[in-house]
Design an enzyme around this catalytic site. Structure first.
Site, PDB file in Angstrom:
ATOM      1  N   CYS A 296      28.962  34.679 -10.179  1.00 44.19           N
ATOM      2  CA  CYS A 296      27.627  34.245  -9.232  1.00 44.19           C
ATOM      3  C   CYS A 296      28.227  34.136  -8.113  1.00 44.19           C
ATOM      4  O   CYS A 296      28.278  32.796  -7.364  1.00 44.19           O
ATOM      5  CB  CYS A 296      27.091  32.878  -9.936  1.00 44.19           C
ATOM      6  SG  CYS A 296      25.423  32.592  -9.200  1.00 44.19           S
TER       7      CYS A 296
ATOM      8  N   GLU B   4      43.399  19.908  -8.039  1.00 45.09           N
ATOM      9  CA  GLU B   4      42.043  19.481  -7.343  1.00 45.09           C
ATOM     10  C   GLU B   4      42.358  19.084  -5.787  1.00 45.09           C
ATOM     11  O   GLU B   4      41.528  19.474  -5.022  1.00 45.09           O
ATOM     12  CB  GLU B   4      41.442  18.385  -8.317  1.00 45.09           C
ATOM     13  CG  GLU B   4      40.649  18.893  -9.521  1.00 45.09           C
ATOM     14  CD  GLU B   4      39.751  20.067  -9.434  1.00 45.09           C
ATOM     15  OE1 GLU B   4      39.061  20.067  -8.086  1.00 45.09           O
ATOM     16  OE2 GLU B   4      39.550  20.766 -10.253  1.00 45.09           O
TER      17      GLU B   4
ATOM     18  N   TYR C 230      33.788  13.896  -6.244  1.00 40.19           N
ATOM     19  CA  TYR C 230      33.994  15.085  -6.636  1.00 40.19           C
ATOM     20  C   TYR C 230      35.232  14.970  -7.606  1.00 40.19           C
ATOM     21  O   TYR C 230      35.430  15.483  -8.603  1.00 40.19           O
ATOM     22  CB  TYR C 230      34.189  16.237  -5.692  1.00 40.19           C
ATOM     23  CG  TYR C 230      34.590  17.640  -6.369  1.00 40.19           C
ATOM     24  CD1 TYR C 230      33.977  18.233  -7.423  1.00 40.19           C
ATOM     25  CD2 TYR C 230      35.936  17.847  -6.104  1.00 40.19           C
ATOM     26  CE1 TYR C 230      34.448  19.244  -7.944  1.00 40.19           C
ATOM     27  CE2 TYR C 230      36.603  19.006  -6.660  1.00 40.19           C
ATOM     28  CZ  TYR C 230      35.920  19.654  -7.852  1.00 40.19           C
ATOM     29  OH  TYR C 230      36.425  20.727  -8.278  1.00 40.19           O
TER      30      TYR C 230
ATOM     31  N   ASP D  66      31.296  21.371  -7.409  1.00 38.23           N
ATOM     32  CA  ASP D  66      31.826  21.951  -6.313  1.00 38.23           C
ATOM     33  C   ASP D  66      31.168  22.783  -5.616  1.00 38.23           C
ATOM     34  O   ASP D  66      30.078  23.036  -6.219  1.00 38.23           O
ATOM     35  CB  ASP D  66      33.289  22.487  -6.650  1.00 38.23           C
ATOM     36  CG  ASP D  66      33.316  23.556  -7.436  1.00 38.23           C
ATOM     37  OD1 ASP D  66      31.994  23.952  -7.938  1.00 38.23           O
ATOM     38  OD2 ASP D  66      34.356  24.355  -7.737  1.00 38.23           O
TER      39      ASP D  66
END
Length: 354
Positions: A203, A50, A133, A151
């Site tokens: 997407c 991350e 986050y 995110d």
């Protein structure tokens, strides 16, 4: 068509089914099949991935992740690493404050938490370099807690699913509220990764593949014909251009003169070439008096907030030139261009091409 307000858990179940069949294989990820068998993610690997993925793509991170985890397979090993070794392995990933905080965080986890990452969002936020986050991602993916992971991929999916035309970044709170309503208590870690995968593979920003999307029917933007234009973003101000000089000095025996940049600021803690300030009209600032020669050509690089153009000057490094606190004399056998940040490596590549 499912109603977004009345059946959020139905939507979550549907995308989890999709994820079970279409999850991306990533080096830090436990597959849904393995997770169902009781195999748990390693919080160290989730945290490391991350941090690396901030402002960076999966494709760019994979090789770095493999090298880091081979060299430092545990948080304790990373905590014991030399700063310069870690900064060298990080070179090219950019946003170098992340590497400095990586070391700080590894040492806090090792010294204060016995090498075990805390589980809760609030406790994770207390660690160096971990923001909302990243804390949510670790809690969700590593510990399977129902935190809302937001995110860029999830923002895009939520904006289209609910047809939100308010521009980012102002719409972030609204998008987070909508994402939270869909986050299930069952398999929240897999759910978070499912939505991120949906944004990364279907997407997508420019050409969403709505025809094969598991949320095709309830997607309000698809129905309205606005999917391709969402999410809207507040226009950014044009980036200014700064200039500077870098000085490449090499001795007859192959030694190079490098400098360790200050810990704070751009490229903090990284090795690079001595240079001037970066401004609209920088004054030359060679590390020592010499007949510096303009190499010709220039180095161009773009940072988050500005464009940079560097003039490259070269000379021979005197045999007896002593290192200073900031300047280092590096033997040819110890010099690795790959340890340089990208902008400095571009200057080396320009020299090497002559």
């Amino acid at each position: 068509m499912r109603d977004l307000k009345d059946d959020p858990l139905g939507l979550s179940d549907h995308i989890l089914t999709w994820y079970d069949n279409h999850a991306r294989a990533l080096p830090w990820r436990i597959s849904p099949k393995d997770r169902a068998l009781g195999i748990q993610p390693d919080p160290y690997r989730i945290w490391l991935s991350e941090v690396m993925l901030q402002q960076t793509t999966v494709a760019a991170v994979k090789d770095y992740f493999h090298r880091f985890t081979q060299r430092w397979p545990t948080v304790q090993k990373l905590a014991a690493a030399e700063d310069g070794d870690v900064m060298g392995e990080w070179a090219g990933l950019g946003y170098y404050a992340r590497a400095r905080n990586l070391l700080k965080c590894a040492r806090v986890v090792t010294d204060e938490y016995a090498g075990v990452f805390p589980t809760t969002h609030d406790s994770l936020l207390k660690l160096p370099g971990i923001g909302p986050y990243t804390a949510a991602a670790i809690s969700s993916i590593a510990y399977d807690l129902p935190e809302t992971v937001l995110d860029g991929n999830v923002e895009r999916v939520m904006a289209r699913l609910y047809n939100i035309d308010a521009p980012l970044p102002g719409s972030k709170p609204q998008l987070k509220t909508l994402a939270a309503a869909l986050t299930p208590n069952r398999r929240p870690g897999d759910y978070a990764q499912a939505v991120m995968d949906l944004g990364a593979t279907i997407c997508s920003p420019k050409s969403p593949a709505c025809g094969i999307c598991p949320w095709r029917d309830p997607c309000l933007a698809r129905t309205a014909g606005t999917a391709q234009s969402l999410p809207q973003k507040t226009p950014k101000k044009p980036k200014p251009t700064r200039r500077g000089h870098v000085y490449l000095a090499r001795a007859s025996n192959g030694d190079w003169l490098l400098e360790r940049r200050p810990d704070k600021g751009l490229l903090g803690g990284m090795l690079g070439w001595p240079g001037s300030e970066w401004s609209e009209d920088p004054a030359p600032n060679p590390p020592f008096a010499s007949d510096w020669r303009d190499l010709g050509g220039e180095v161009r690089h773009t940072f988050t907030h500005f464009h940079l153009i560097l003039q490259v000057l070269v000379t021979e490094l005197p045999t007896q030139y002593p290192p200073t606190e900031r300047h280092l004399r590096v033997a040819a056998d110890d010099f690795r261009p790959s340890d340089l940040p990208t902008v400095m490596r571009k200057a080396f590549d320009l020299w090497h091409s002559q």
